[in-house]
Motif scaffolding. Structure first.
Motif, PDB file in Angstrom:
ATOM      1  N   GLU A  25       0.749  -1.211  -0.029  1.00 59.99           N
ATOM      2  CA  GLU A  25       0.020   0.237  -0.029  1.00 59.99           C
ATOM      3  C   GLU A  25       0.921   1.377   0.081  1.00 59.99           C
ATOM      4  O   GLU A  25       1.917   1.190   0.547  1.00 59.99           O
ATOM      5  N   GLY A  26       0.462   2.275  -0.389  1.00 59.31           N
ATOM      6  CA  GLY A  26       1.002   3.586  -0.317  1.00 59.31           C
ATOM      7  C   GLY A  26       1.221   4.074  -1.677  1.00 59.31           C
ATOM      8  O   GLY A  26       0.395   3.648  -2.670  1.00 59.31           O
ATOM      9  N   ARG A  27       1.967   5.101  -1.818  1.00 62.27           N
ATOM     10  CA  ARG A  27       1.922   5.929  -3.125  1.00 62.27           C
ATOM     11  C   ARG A  27       3.647   6.167  -3.411  1.00 62.27           C
ATOM     12  O   ARG A  27       4.040   6.667  -2.478  1.00 62.27           O
ATOM     13  N   HIS A  28       3.954   5.953  -4.503  1.00 62.16           N
ATOM     14  CA  HIS A  28       5.345   6.376  -4.907  1.00 62.16           C
ATOM     15  C   HIS A  28       5.646   7.863  -4.760  1.00 62.16           C
ATOM     16  O   HIS A  28       4.743   8.629  -5.773  1.00 62.16           O
ATOM     17  N   CYS A  29       6.648   8.346  -4.389  1.00 61.32           N
ATOM     18  CA  CYS A  29       6.787   9.844  -4.494  1.00 61.32           C
ATOM     19  C   CYS A  29       8.291   9.994  -4.735  1.00 61.32           C
ATOM     20  O   CYS A  29       9.133   9.146  -4.356  1.00 61.32           O
TER      21      CYS A  29
ATOM     22  N   THR B 215       6.509  21.047  -0.638  1.00 64.27           N
ATOM     23  CA  THR B 215       5.389  21.411  -1.669  1.00 64.27           C
ATOM     24  C   THR B 215       4.895  20.281  -2.556  1.00 64.27           C
ATOM     25  O   THR B 215       5.945  19.574  -2.675  1.00 64.27           O
ATOM     26  N   PHE B 216       3.865  20.493  -3.065  1.00 61.99           N
ATOM     27  CA  PHE B 216       3.392  19.699  -4.335  1.00 61.99           C
ATOM     28  C   PHE B 216       2.648  20.805  -5.287  1.00 61.99           C
ATOM     29  O   PHE B 216       2.165  21.878  -4.765  1.00 61.99           O
ATOM     30  N   THR B 217       2.581  20.409  -6.602  1.00 61.26           N
ATOM     31  CA  THR B 217       1.784  21.222  -7.462  1.00 61.26           C
ATOM     32  C   THR B 217       0.552  20.343  -7.653  1.00 61.26           C
ATOM     33  O   THR B 217       0.357  19.102  -8.190  1.00 61.26           O
TER      34      THR B 217
ATOM     35  N   ILE C 268       5.397  14.145  -7.511  1.00 58.37           N
ATOM     36  CA  ILE C 268       6.685  14.984  -7.267  1.00 58.37           C
ATOM     37  C   ILE C 268       6.218  15.982  -6.033  1.00 58.37           C
ATOM     38  O   ILE C 268       5.225  16.818  -6.208  1.00 58.37           O
ATOM     39  N   LEU C 269       7.424  15.894  -5.209  1.00 57.45           N
ATOM     40  CA  LEU C 269       7.145  16.802  -4.016  1.00 57.45           C
ATOM     41  C   LEU C 269       8.630  17.462  -4.068  1.00 57.45           C
ATOM     42  O   LEU C 269       9.516  17.280  -4.493  1.00 57.45           O
TER      43      LEU C 269
END
Length: 166
Positions: free
Chosen positions: A11-15, A57-59, A87-88
């Motif tokens: 689980e989770g999200r690739h960043c 931050t993130f866009t 993208i962070l």
């Protein structure tokens, strides 16, 4: 290992966190990770002691830059739904009157890299015009207020450069 436990691990999200020194951190952000914990993790890569000036931050989907709220889970933010890693950006969030108030050399270096990055972003926005003047890629001409540029939520205000002397 039970099936449920195995799915918990994926689980989770690739960043991808872009750092001020041009490094990138690839992470699998778990659902319960707080933004404060992510900031601590990123700060540890610099051995940063004065974390209170920085943020991540993130866009969003409409191009607005947003700060992660430290008391919220990272994945509770309205992150973009694009395929691929989210993208962070690690950046200075709070500025002080003078860098002489900073206690740690690493913090001063990161403030410098952040300012350098801001100047570079502003310079990339300017296009030369045939008549010797310049226009911002996002609107506005020769020092006129560019609505697109001035609406960004930056703590530092950088004015557009004046046109080159004739």
């Amino acid at each position: 290992m039970s099936r449920d436990h195995g799915s918990e691990m994926t689980e989770g999200r690739h960043c991808q966190v872009h750092l001020l020194d041009d490094r990138r951190l690839e992470l699998l952000v778990q659902p319960k990770l707080l933004s404060r914990e992510l900031l601590d993790l990123v700060a540890s890569h610099f051995n940063l002691k004065e974390k209170e000036y920085f943020g991540i931050t993130f866009t969003d989907e409409i191009g607005q830059q947003n700060w992660l709220q430290l008391d919220h889970r990272v994945l509770d933010h309205d992150l973009p739904k694009k395929p691929g890693p989210t993208i962070l950006h690690f950046a200075v969030r709070f500025y002080i009157e003078s860098i002489s108030f900073l206690k740690d050399k690493t913090t001063v270096e990161l403030f410098f890299l952040n300012a350098k990055s801001c100047v570079h972003k502003v310079r990339r926005r300017w296009l030369p015009l045939g008549n010797g003047s310049r226009a911002c890629r996002r609107g506005g001409r020769d020092g006129a207020a560019c609505v697109a540029c001035s609406s960004e939520k930056k703590a530092i205000i950088l004015s557009h450069p004046p046109p080159p002397p004739k």
